[in-house]
Design an enzyme around this catalytic site. Sequence first.
Site, PDB file in Angstrom:
ATOM      1  N   THR A  97       3.607   5.456  14.865  1.00 47.24           N
ATOM      2  CA  THR A  97       2.828   4.722  13.872  1.00 47.24           C
ATOM      3  C   THR A  97       2.282   3.474  14.555  1.00 47.24           C
ATOM      4  O   THR A  97       3.040   2.555  14.881  1.00 47.24           O
ATOM      5  CB  THR A  97       3.685   4.351  12.656  1.00 47.24           C
ATOM      6  OG1 THR A  97       4.138   5.554  12.023  1.00 47.24           O
ATOM      7  CG2 THR A  97       2.891   3.537  11.652  1.00 47.24           C
ATOM      8  N   LYS A 172      -1.476   6.753   6.938  1.00 44.93           N
ATOM      9  CA  LYS A 172      -0.072   6.355   7.132  1.00 44.93           C
ATOM     10  C   LYS A 172       0.147   4.907   6.735  1.00 44.93           C
ATOM     11  O   LYS A 172       1.201   4.552   6.182  1.00 44.93           O
ATOM     12  CB  LYS A 172       0.329   6.564   8.601  1.00 44.93           C
ATOM     13  CG  LYS A 172       1.764   6.142   8.953  1.00 44.93           C
ATOM     14  CD  LYS A 172       2.826   6.947   8.193  1.00 44.93           C
ATOM     15  CE  LYS A 172       4.246   6.464   8.459  1.00 44.93           C
ATOM     16  NZ  LYS A 172       4.728   6.744   9.813  1.00 44.93           N
TER      17      LYS A 172
END
Length: 289
Positions: A97, A172
């Site tokens: 991420t 995300k």
Amino acid sequence: MSEAIAFLGLGVMGGYMAANLAKQGYSVTGWNRTPERPGCAIAAAAGVAIAATLQDAVQNTPVIISCLGDVPDVEAVLVGEVTQFAPANALIIDMSTIGSQGARHIGAKLAAQEFRFLDAPVSGGDVGAKNAKLTIMVGGDAADFKQAQPYFAAMGQAVTHCGGVGNGQAVKMCNQILGAMNLVGVCEAMLLAETQGIDPQLIVDVCNRGASASWTLENLGMKVAKGDFDPGFMVKHILKDLRLVQEIAAGGSQELPGTQYADRLFKEVEALGGAEQGTQAMIRAYRES
């Protein structure tokens, strides 16, 4: 099936993800900067060959998957090292991420060196990684996504192509806001249940059958109530993600007060020595600060 894949980063998530690829018949070579991590043993037990060096892992390997840390870590490994040893036109898939801005920056640098790139962050924690039930959000070229779909299917059950490079990370970032804010709600619900003398398991069982149902309540509710802070996703990692969220928001002059509040709570837990505890340790900010 013997297609070769290099998997870089065998941490809490990556070890299981590499293992699931190997279980589906792929020839997986794994690498981790610190080889004594439990994830390396998990991967090796499933048939992943553990490489001594990054070069050994990626040379002559047409598909390279990474699950690393923050933006500088990913850029240093993928742009600074992988490009030195990987074959031309290799498909590089980053499942860390790193935010939409970081993904687009790294994707552009890789494209300039004639490598293909997908950003493919995941959601589902260590439970999802272990059981191959991750949600995977993918950004990049449609043809590259099509090639990668079988790899994603080995690791997850909900895979979505979100658009061009960086769009997987964009989705995300929104997911991380929802996760952090859901956890605020779970912590406060458990505190109110305690105040009223209600069994916390009742909150999980009843509320998770109604409009307030969530993955967070189902999987972390009783951990919050019992003070079980073993990490599936560490506080230090959600703090990194929320930093990325707020950097993106600031660039668009957007205020996110709920995100800021969750960030503050996690920072209080970090100050209490809980950086490597699971995110459910947010409850410590209420009980100990």
